[in-house]
Design an enzyme around this catalytic site. Sequence first.
Site, PDB file in Angstrom:
ATOM      1  N   CYS A 119       0.809  -1.231   0.000  1.00 54.09           N
ATOM      2  CA  CYS A 119       0.000   0.000   0.000  1.00 54.09           C
ATOM      3  C   CYS A 119       0.839   1.278   0.000  1.00 54.09           C
ATOM      4  O   CYS A 119       0.316   2.365  -0.217  1.00 54.09           O
ATOM      5  CB  CYS A 119      -0.971   0.002   1.173  1.00 54.09           C
ATOM      6  N   HIS A 252      -3.120   7.056   2.488  1.00 52.47           N
ATOM      7  CA  HIS A 252      -3.566   5.759   1.977  1.00 52.47           C
ATOM      8  C   HIS A 252      -4.969   5.494   2.516  1.00 52.47           C
ATOM      9  O   HIS A 252      -5.243   5.691   3.703  1.00 52.47           O
ATOM     10  CB  HIS A 252      -2.593   4.669   2.424  1.00 52.47           C
ATOM     11  N   ASN A 282     -10.187  -0.265   0.240  1.00 52.21           N
ATOM     12  CA  ASN A 282      -8.728  -0.160   0.228  1.00 52.21           C
ATOM     13  C   ASN A 282      -8.220  -0.758  -1.092  1.00 52.21           C
ATOM     14  O   ASN A 282      -8.299  -1.964  -1.299  1.00 52.21           O
ATOM     15  CB  ASN A 282      -8.169  -0.927   1.435  1.00 52.21           C
TER      16      ASN A 282
HETATM   17  N1  ACO Z   1     -18.130  -8.425  10.072  1.00 50.37           N
HETATM   18  C1  ACO Z   1     -18.578  -8.617  11.332  1.00 50.37           C
HETATM   19  N2  ACO Z   1     -17.740  -8.851  12.374  1.00 50.37           N
HETATM   20  C2  ACO Z   1     -16.426  -8.880  12.131  1.00 50.37           C
HETATM   21  C3  ACO Z   1     -15.915  -8.682  10.845  1.00 50.37           C
HETATM   22  C4  ACO Z   1     -16.815  -8.453   9.793  1.00 50.37           C
HETATM   23  N3  ACO Z   1     -16.426  -8.248   8.519  1.00 50.37           N
HETATM   24  N4  ACO Z   1     -14.562  -8.763  10.911  1.00 50.37           N
HETATM   25  C5  ACO Z   1     -14.242  -9.002  12.188  1.00 50.37           C
HETATM   26  N5  ACO Z   1     -15.375  -9.076  12.928  1.00 50.37           N
HETATM   27  C6  ACO Z   1     -15.496  -9.296  14.366  1.00 50.37           C
HETATM   28  C7  ACO Z   1     -14.318 -10.033  14.931  1.00 50.37           C
HETATM   29  O1  ACO Z   1     -14.495 -11.436  14.778  1.00 50.37           O
HETATM   30  C8  ACO Z   1     -14.375  -9.629  16.396  1.00 50.37           C
HETATM   31  O2  ACO Z   1     -15.367 -10.380  17.028  1.00 50.37           O
HETATM   32  P1  ACO Z   1     -15.150 -10.896  18.551  1.00 50.37           P
HETATM   33  O3  ACO Z   1     -15.018  -9.632  19.361  1.00 50.37           O
HETATM   34  O4  ACO Z   1     -16.398 -11.645  18.813  1.00 50.37           O
HETATM   35  O5  ACO Z   1     -13.903 -11.710  18.532  1.00 50.37           O
HETATM   36  C9  ACO Z   1     -14.880  -8.180  16.331  1.00 50.37           C
HETATM   37  O6  ACO Z   1     -15.457  -8.036  15.021  1.00 50.37           O
HETATM   38  C10 ACO Z   1     -13.807  -7.146  16.496  1.00 50.37           C
HETATM   39  O7  ACO Z   1     -12.693  -7.473  15.675  1.00 50.37           O
HETATM   40  P2  ACO Z   1     -11.403  -6.581  15.658  1.00 50.37           P
HETATM   41  O8  ACO Z   1     -10.382  -7.207  14.770  1.00 50.37           O
HETATM   42  O9  ACO Z   1     -11.039  -6.241  17.053  1.00 50.37           O
HETATM   43  O10 ACO Z   1     -11.972  -5.252  14.955  1.00 50.37           O
HETATM   44  P3  ACO Z   1     -11.260  -3.877  14.784  1.00 50.37           P
HETATM   45  O11 ACO Z   1     -12.045  -2.811  15.431  1.00 50.37           O
HETATM   46  O12 ACO Z   1      -9.785  -3.948  15.089  1.00 50.37           O
HETATM   47  O13 ACO Z   1     -11.393  -3.622  13.219  1.00 50.37           O
HETATM   48  C11 ACO Z   1     -10.094  -3.756  11.204  1.00 50.37           C
HETATM   49  C12 ACO Z   1     -10.799  -4.543  12.309  1.00 50.37           C
HETATM   50  C13 ACO Z   1     -11.135  -2.952  10.461  1.00 50.37           C
HETATM   51  C14 ACO Z   1      -9.433  -4.745  10.256  1.00 50.37           C
HETATM   52  C15 ACO Z   1      -9.061  -2.809  11.829  1.00 50.37           C
HETATM   53  O14 ACO Z   1      -8.241  -3.515  12.721  1.00 50.37           O
HETATM   54  C16 ACO Z   1      -8.217  -2.144  10.792  1.00 50.37           C
HETATM   55  O15 ACO Z   1      -8.680  -1.328  10.026  1.00 50.37           O
HETATM   56  N6  ACO Z   1      -6.909  -2.440  10.776  1.00 50.37           N
HETATM   57  C17 ACO Z   1      -6.004  -1.832   9.811  1.00 50.37           C
HETATM   58  C18 ACO Z   1      -6.211  -2.501   8.502  1.00 50.37           C
HETATM   59  C19 ACO Z   1      -5.449  -1.822   7.424  1.00 50.37           C
HETATM   60  O16 ACO Z   1      -5.255  -0.634   7.455  1.00 50.37           O
HETATM   61  N7  ACO Z   1      -5.047  -2.634   6.482  1.00 50.37           N
HETATM   62  C20 ACO Z   1      -4.451  -2.197   5.326  1.00 50.37           C
HETATM   63  C21 ACO Z   1      -3.021  -1.836   5.456  1.00 50.37           C
HETATM   64  S1  ACO Z   1      -2.478  -1.445   3.940  1.00 50.37           S
HETATM   65  C22 ACO Z   1      -1.852  -2.792   3.109  1.00 50.37           C
HETATM   66  O17 ACO Z   1      -0.651  -2.910   3.028  1.00 50.37           O
HETATM   67  C23 ACO Z   1      -2.769  -3.783   2.454  1.00 50.37           C
END
Ligand code: ACO
Length: 325
Positions: A119, A252, A282
């Site tokens: 990214c 990004h 993304n």
């Molecule tokens: N739908 C419903 N529930 C979900 C989903 C979904 N799609 N995905 C995860 N959950 C659930 C999980 O199972 C968890 O449930 P639990 O509490 O019962 O265990 C709950 O939601 C919370 O999960 P978290 O992982 O704690 O959620 P978080 O608030 O951290 O959000 C996310 C997750 C959106 C992925 C966040 O961590 C994030 O944005 N991280 C950065 C990602 C990013 O920027 N990636 C790209 C980098 S660039 C590259 O190089 C590709």
Amino acid sequence: MSRFSRITGTGSYLPPRRLSNAELVAELAAKGVETSDDWIVERTGIRARHFAEADVGVSDLALHACRKAIEAAGCQAADIDLIIVATSTPDMVFPSSACILQNKLGVAGCPAFDVQAVCSGFVYALTLADALIKTGSASRALVVGAEVFSRILDFSDRTTCVLFGDGAGAVVLEASDVPGIWATDLHADGKHVDILCVPGHVSGGKASGSPLLTMDGQAVFKLAVGVLEDAARAVLAKAGKTEADVDWLIPHQANIRIMQSTAKKLKLSMDKVVVTVDQHGNTSAASIPLALDTAVRSGKIKKGDTLMLEGVGGGFTWGAVLLDY
Ligand code: ACO
């Protein structure tokens, strides 16, 4: 006289198949994968993404974006003397998507290569093109970010498959007597390889290991907010400027919460942040040039505005470019 580089044209392209959260949620439900529009919007800010058809590759998306950027720059493909494509989803293992794109543009001879920084790829590619222009090795570069992340998504993993989309963005970067690009700042830390990767590779005629994306979302989130602030401050210091000089932050486009956190740390109002993650998801290396072109064509970004571009992604990689548009 000093030699700088300056963006003279932008272009972008999204494949026509658009999936709203509701449409993706319904498709996933049919496969037994449970998620919701509410969860996706609340945690990420994403409302829709585009997916390319199976027979469309990164070079096809890039070609559309490049034609628009070349037209906006008022030049011809034959005038381009350097092509850099940032992608993690190339058409082939080799040759590079940049070479394939060059042929589709109907030109030959100029150097063409891919950059792989996930990214952060567009910020890496722009930095390279700037350096090659400043040293006189190139005068008019095509710098592209293009991805088909839909090809590497695990649609049984709700924690990742709702986040990404496909698309391409491009700029024409030309030699100029005035900046242009004021400063660039790139970094990587390979000890974080495992938190965001596609671990498989091609071996013995087949994919060895998983060819699908895996991510520790929380680890990525924490690292991203820290390094984006650092890169922003570093590039401002190099340019002898302050946050107050920034007209538009183009981070990004991974997650609205990461963008809000970065803006807050830099004391920038969200009114100064270009946001397209809601409509594009993304798109990895394509996200910054897609956001840039969207903001230019909507009239938000005007000639002379000072822009801070910031990338962060797998590797772990990150960086920033400060420029006058
Ligand atoms: N739908 C419903 N529930 C979900 C989903 C979904 N799609 N995905 C995860 N959950 C659930 C999980 O199972 C968890 O449930 P639990 O509490 O019962 O265990 C709950 O939601 C919370 O999960 P978290 O992982 O704690 O959620 P978080 O608030 O951290 O959000 C996310 C997750 C959106 C992925 C966040 O961590 C994030 O944005 N991280 C950065 C990602 C990013 O920027 N990636 C790209 C980098 S660039 C590259 O190089 C590709």
